[in-house]
Design a protein around this motif. Sequence first.
Motif, PDB file in Angstrom:
ATOM      1  N   THR A  61       8.307  -7.548   9.652  1.00 22.76           N
ATOM      2  CA  THR A  61       7.202  -6.612   9.514  1.00 22.76           C
ATOM      3  C   THR A  61       7.500  -5.364  10.335  1.00 22.76           C
ATOM      4  OG1 THR A  61       4.788  -6.418   9.519  1.00 22.76           O
ATOM      5  CG2 THR A  61       5.796  -7.445  11.449  1.00 22.76           C
ATOM      6  N   ASP A  88      -1.405  -8.539   7.858  1.00 24.91           N
ATOM      7  CA  ASP A  88       0.031  -8.739   8.054  1.00 24.91           C
ATOM      8  C   ASP A  88       0.350 -10.228   8.194  1.00 24.91           C
ATOM      9  OD1 ASP A  88       2.582  -8.955   9.830  1.00 24.91           O
ATOM     10  OD2 ASP A  88       2.539  -6.851   9.235  1.00 24.91           O
ATOM     11  N   LEU A 252      11.614  -7.352   4.568  1.00 25.85           N
ATOM     12  CA  LEU A 252      10.631  -6.286   4.471  1.00 25.85           C
ATOM     13  C   LEU A 252      11.234  -5.124   3.689  1.00 25.85           C
ATOM     14  CD1 LEU A 252       7.878  -4.987   5.413  1.00 25.85           C
ATOM     15  CD2 LEU A 252       9.225  -3.964   7.268  1.00 25.85           C
ATOM     16  N   HIS A 263       6.457  -7.686   1.802  1.00 27.92           N
ATOM     17  CA  HIS A 263       6.971  -8.760   2.659  1.00 27.92           C
ATOM     18  C   HIS A 263       7.382  -9.941   1.789  1.00 27.92           C
ATOM     19  CE1 HIS A 263       5.018  -7.061   6.340  1.00 27.92           C
ATOM     20  NE2 HIS A 263       4.029  -6.768   5.519  1.00 27.92           N
TER      21      HIS A 263
END
Length: 318
Positions: A61, A88, A252, A263
């Motif tokens: 990330t 996330d 990513l 992702h």
Amino acid sequence: MATGYHPGELLVQHRADLAGEATFSLGAIGESVPAVAADFLAEQPMIILGGTDRAGRVWATQLTGDPGFLRSPDPRTLIIDALPLPEDPLADLLGPADAPAGTADAERPVRLGMIAIEPATRRRMRLNGRAFPGVGGLHVALDQVIANCPKYLQKRDFRILRADDAQARAAARTVTSGTALSAAQQRTVREADTFFVATASDSGDADASHRGGNPGFVQVLSPTRLRWPDYIGNAMFLTLGNLALNPAAGILFPNWTTGSVLHLSGTAHTVWDEEERSRVPGAQRLVEFSVTDVREISAASPLRWSEPGYSRFNPPVS
């Protein structure tokens, strides 16, 4: 984690017949941040993280902020004044951000791999260590600091959206999750010139790395299977060495124009077959990635980047 190589890295170095080159490259691995590197970090608006979530999945990330949000107050510490978005995939790992001091969550270290890049100058550095989440950010005790070469990094300049524009876009943020790539997501992968890959050793030490090439260098073999070439590098094989011990990996794909991110989590392995490798220009080996989890987040970043200036080291794409 130490400044030497672990058994997986040594295995791949010998398999590739590059053990001598790897020994030379070992000098680029240190335990502290030099003053010039601390200045470099303070100028960056983005850092890439890699870690393993509570379910054992590895993800990559990004965290972003105004330059200065990365600070190295001493050579063995990195302060990141940012935390992942709630959407996330690593938000749960790096939170809760408001855990009271003295609680298990507040004191548990999270092993992270990190890479900071400056596309405008093609500079980058990797940092690995143990992060302690806190209110509004991370305190990272560093174990490894690694100098990286500029190969395959596309040149780009950045700008940061005005606060009101970024807030409006964030309010309209969407999240798409699944177990396979949609047609649009497959197109994103095929058009990419850059992605970041996270891995971890069998003991859990994490690493995050950059991969770059001309658009099309990442092949979509199916909605759940990707392949990319492993080009000539520094012979350390930190990523492939981890995969030799632990196949879990995360990828990513940033959208440099819109601020969205794709992702992927799954498993990966190295393909050593000479006939397969010979079909891909510049490939020394191939890496195949099996997708198990997909999460796409729109308006994930307030950063907007210019059109790329492709690296002269990028091999052609067949």
